[in-house]
Design a protein around this motif. Structure first.
Motif, mmCIF file in Angstrom:
data_model
loop_
_atom_site.group_PDB
_atom_site.id
_atom_site.type_symbol
_atom_site.label_atom_id
_atom_site.label_comp_id
_atom_site.label_asym_id
_atom_site.label_seq_id
_atom_site.Cartn_x
_atom_site.Cartn_y
_atom_site.Cartn_z
ATOM 1 N N VAL A 75 -6.944 9.937 -2.677
ATOM 2 C CA VAL A 75 -7.972 9.586 -3.398
ATOM 3 C C VAL A 75 -8.035 8.034 -3.380
ATOM 4 C CG1 VAL A 75 -9.379 9.536 -5.344
ATOM 5 C CG2 VAL A 75 -8.515 11.780 -4.469
ATOM 6 N N ALA A 76 -6.812 7.554 -3.747
ATOM 7 C CA ALA A 76 -6.758 6.153 -3.834
ATOM 8 C C ALA A 76 -6.936 5.465 -2.464
ATOM 9 C CB ALA A 76 -5.245 5.681 -4.290
ATOM 10 N N ALA A 77 -6.532 6.210 -1.375
ATOM 11 C CA ALA A 77 -7.034 5.677 0.052
ATOM 12 C C ALA A 77 -8.390 5.134 0.341
ATOM 13 C CB ALA A 77 -6.288 6.660 1.091
ATOM 14 N N ILE A 78 -9.123 5.979 -0.602
ATOM 15 C CA ILE A 78 -10.669 5.857 -0.326
ATOM 16 C C ILE A 78 -10.895 4.945 -1.607
ATOM 17 C CG2 ILE A 78 -12.938 7.174 -0.589
ATOM 18 C CD1 ILE A 78 -11.377 9.562 0.402
ATOM 19 N N PHE A 79 -10.582 5.080 -2.725
ATOM 20 C CA PHE A 79 -11.071 4.314 -3.668
ATOM 21 C C PHE A 79 -10.622 2.907 -3.976
ATOM 22 C CE2 PHE A 79 -12.870 8.250 -5.196
ATOM 23 C CZ PHE A 79 -13.894 7.966 -6.228
ATOM 24 N N GLY A 80 -9.163 2.953 -3.260
ATOM 25 C CA GLY A 80 -8.658 1.547 -3.474
ATOM 26 C C GLY A 80 -7.745 1.315 -4.687
ATOM 27 N N MET A 81 -7.154 0.137 -4.944
ATOM 28 C CA MET A 81 -6.228 -0.134 -5.754
ATOM 29 C C MET A 81 -6.900 -0.095 -7.067
ATOM 30 S SD MET A 81 -3.419 -2.904 -4.402
ATOM 31 C CE MET A 81 -2.164 -2.204 -3.137
ATOM 32 N N GLY A 82 -8.141 -0.067 -7.287
ATOM 33 C CA GLY A 82 -8.625 -0.039 -8.838
ATOM 34 C C GLY A 82 -8.131 1.296 -9.522
ATOM 35 N N MET A 83 -7.404 1.991 -8.629
ATOM 36 C CA MET A 83 -7.126 3.335 -9.231
ATOM 37 C C MET A 83 -5.396 2.754 -10.128
ATOM 38 S SD MET A 83 -8.041 6.637 -8.216
ATOM 39 C CE MET A 83 -6.590 7.407 -7.831
ATOM 40 N N TRP B 125 -11.055 -2.314 -0.738
ATOM 41 C CA TRP B 125 -9.815 -1.487 -1.492
ATOM 42 C C TRP B 125 -9.282 -2.374 -2.424
ATOM 43 C CZ3 TRP B 125 -11.326 -0.846 3.652
ATOM 44 C CH2 TRP B 125 -11.352 0.402 4.360
ATOM 45 N N THR B 126 -9.581 -3.491 -2.482
ATOM 46 C CA THR B 126 -8.646 -4.169 -3.663
ATOM 47 C C THR B 126 -9.742 -4.798 -4.697
ATOM 48 O OG1 THR B 126 -8.757 -6.525 -2.286
ATOM 49 C CG2 THR B 126 -6.663 -5.058 -2.316
ATOM 50 N N ARG B 127 -10.968 -4.256 -4.326
ATOM 51 C CA ARG B 127 -12.059 -4.539 -5.533
ATOM 52 C C ARG B 127 -12.533 -3.516 -6.050
ATOM 53 N NH1 ARG B 127 -16.738 -8.276 -2.942
ATOM 54 N NH2 ARG B 127 -16.913 -8.812 -5.169
#
Lengths: 56, 619
Positions: free
Chosen positions: B66-74, B309-311
């Motif tokens: 899921v983090a690969a889709i949502f990015g580092m906000g996780m 991915w970093t926003r």
């Protein structure tokens, strides 16, 4: 910061590291604190448990 | 790596688990041994057991994908899991839970709440909630683990389920919580090693920490540039006169047709392709220019709020609600009132053990969740390299986030890491599962049967009844895994997390910190939290932002009863905990203040352990 532009993302990255450091610092400061002499109740409890164990 | 080597490693691992289960059995003589590991657990064992129970396979593989889709906000979830799930839980809740738990002689989480509020109903109802919903949650973990064994060891899925149930049965039924905690600690060490290697390789292969983050930050721009390079070819096949957005929409529709074709048999395939010539042209185009699919995918998620991915996603969008309310708040806060975790605090003999467990727990969670949520997004940088496919992770995985992390590991890490990661995942699943089974068993034996049905303080055959409870829990979990559809099980897992937070958290906080909280307030809060959570998940919430609410769908034929925004908020995307927890908290406060204070003697007795740190009086 850290190759990440968005404040809301790099701050989460940093906070994760800082909270881990907080855990480490807490452990280091409190390492030898909080030792307690077993209470009367704990001793009584252990006795009852032993008795129960033997009965079982 | 050959299945034979994988199987040999797995056999060694199982042998170690059975040995630890046997060791625990030899050291289990009493109810306290069986239920609370003799209240004498080593701080490392306690912290590692807490951590490995906390982290299941889905936290690594599922949420990593899921983090690969949502990015580092996780990473906000990593922060909350460490700060709330470890620091606050251990330092603020741990001490009081342990002191009050010892003093009122509670053996389970429901028993602690039941004794604090002097209510058999609270203990039996809480035990009942665990008894009904935790097997569903446990079966989700069991299915995930069996599916992994099926692919990595090439063992039939049903047989994997049986093997797992038997191995865990051996050490949970006979070894009790000592068996669970000894094996958890071994599993935690394996998980830690596996994840640290994964992080080192990921950063190493992508050129270091900052360069790899920078590459991830630059990815949307790069995807756009690469799309512009392929644009002349796209324009050759797209209908004339379309703007960029329309062209991308047209491409998306053709790609959907191609996906549909994959599910057809050969005769229908030919017929379909003849009727849809544009789909064939787009298929040929993306073979030569895979970057076109990246642009289409990123444009699709951008409509839902994705900004890179970093926003962090755009506030108010579907991505924002799912990331913020479900993942970050739901899982981050919900963890405080998980019965299988709270019971760990009662397993140690003094505050010193809890103090020493804090750094171990913090480092462990960072190594698990932090690594998964860093490597998941960074897998995009890896797969975007021409030699690894030139597409983003979700495209590489055919749209299924669950396979992103395994794909990344197969592709980016050396072959010897295969068995290491297999052990990491098996350990993650089995450590969570064994604790769940133990808690279900103790709920059956101690909370529901002894207290709810018999109403006795201590049954002479307590250990035997609880062993039987654990045995039944394993059988029930196995049957659910075979019989129920995975969709219902996934929804039940979400229900369980929501329920634990909404139904138990206000009562748990009140039990430990608020002397004025009354039995009526606790019961009302428990029922309100349970009721609102259940209603929200059954009728309103679209889990993961898209799945239909179970009862709204089956009874009324609609995905949710609140499809339109109210006060500008899309309530159907909001996690149940965000509504149910404030309601149950308010109910707890209002009803407690409106009802007569509990007997001062009883309240004093409950808090005596906390006040003195060393209790003196039994009751």
């Amino acid at each position: 910061m850290l190759g990440i532009d968005d404040f809301w993302v790099w701050s989460a990255y940093l906070l994760s590291l800082l909270s881990t450091l907080l855990c480490i610092a807490y452990g280091a400061v409190m390492w030898n604190r909080g030792d307690e002499v077993p209470s009367n109740e704990t001793a009584q409890w252990a006795e009852e448990e032993d008795k129960l164990g033997k009965e079982l | 790596m050959s299945p034979t080597i994988m199987a040999a490693v797995a056999l060694l691992y199982v042998a170690a688990l059975v040995y630890l289960g046997f060791r625990a059995y030899k050291n289990t003589h009493s109810t306290t041994d069986y239920l609370l590991a003799g209240r004498n657990a080593h701080p490392f064992v306690m912290a590692l057991s807490y951590g490995s129970t906390f982290i299941s396979t889905s936290a690594i593989v599922g949420f990593g994908g899921v983090a690969a889709i949502f990015g580092m906000g996780m990473m906000w979830l990593t922060f909350l899991n460490i700060f709330v799930g470890i620091f606050i839980a251990f330092v603020v809740f741990g001490r009081r839970t342990r002191l009050m738990g010892h003093h009122v002689q509670a053996h389970t989480f429901p028993e602690l709440l039941g004794r604090r509020f002097d209510s058999r109903f609270i203990q039996a109802f809480s035990g009942g909630v665990i008894l009904i919903f935790m097997p569903l949650y446990a079966s989700a973990v069991l299915i995930g683990c069996a599916r992994y064994i099926e692919t990595s060891l090439q063992i039939d899925f049903q047989l994997s389920l049986i093997l797992l149930s038997v191995v865990m049965g051996l050490y949970v039924v006979v070894g009790g919580l000592k068996g669970v905690m000894y094996t958890d600690a071994l599993q935690a060490v394996l998980m830690f090693g596996g994840m640290v290697i994964l992080l080192a390789f990921t950063y190493g292969k992508l050129g270091g920490i900052i360069p790899s983050h920078q590459a991830l930050t630059d990815l949307p721009k790069r995807i756009d540039q690469e799309y512009q390079q392929a644009l002349p070819e796209v324009q050759k096949i797209a209908p004339a006169g379309m703007g960029e957005a329309e062209t991308l929409g047209w491409l998306q529709a053709r790609l959907d047709e191609l996906k549909l074709v994959k599910t057809m048999d050969d005769s229908k395939k030919a017929e379909f392709m003849a009727a849809h010539p544009d789909a064939g042209k787009v298929g040929a185009l993306v073979k030569q220019y895979p970057q076109v699919v990246n642009k289409v995918a990123v444009t699709g998620v951008a409509k839902a709020g994705f900004r890179g991915w970093t926003r962090f996603p755009t506030p108010g969008t579907n991505f924002f609600y799912v990331l913020f309310t479900s993942i970050i708040m739901g899982v981050g806060i919900g963890v405080l009132a998980q019965p299988q975790l709270a019971v760990r605090f009662m397993t140690v003999k003094s505050q010193r053990e809890i103090n020493r467990a804090v750094p171990v727990g913090g480092i462990f969670i960072l190594a698990m969740i932090g690594v998964a949520y860093i490597c998941g997004p960074l897998s995009n940088v890896w797969f975007m390299m021409k030699e690894h496919g030139g597409v983003i992770s979700v495209v590489k995985a055919g749209g299924n986030p669950d396979v992103i992390i395994p794909l990344f590991i197969n592709d980016a890490l050396p072959a010897w890491f295969g068995p290491v990661f297999m052990l990491t995942l098996l350990s993650a699943a089995m450590s969570t599962l064994s604790s769940q089974l133990h808690v279900i068993g103790t709920s059956v034996g101690r909370d529901v049967y002894e207290k709810g049905i018999l109403g006795v303080k201590e049954h002479p055959r307590a250990v035997l009844i609880t062993r039987l409870g654990v045995f039944l829990a394993i059988i029930a979990t196995f049957i659910i895994s075979v019989v129920l559809p995975e969709g219902i099980i996934a929804a039940a897992t979400a229900i369980f997390f929501g329920l634990c937070a909404a139904a138990f958290l206000p009562m748990y906080v009140g039990a430990l910190f608020w002397k004025r909280m009354t039995k009526a307030g606790a019961v009302a809060s428990l029922l309100a939290g349970f009721g609102v959570s259940f209603f929200w998940l059954m009728f309103i919430q679209n889990v993961k932002g898209k799945l239909p609410a179970l009862l709204a769908n089956s009874l009324l034929g609609v995905p949710t009863i609140l499809p339109d925004p109210i006060f500008g908020i899309h309530w159907n995307w909001v996690e149940a905990i965000m509504v149910a927890l404030p309601v149950s908290t308010a109910v707890a406060i209002i009803v407690s203040l409106l009802t007569k204070q509990e007997s001062p003697d009883h309240v004093r007795w409950c808090f005596e352990g906390i006040r003195k740190g060393a209790p003196t009086r039994s009751r």
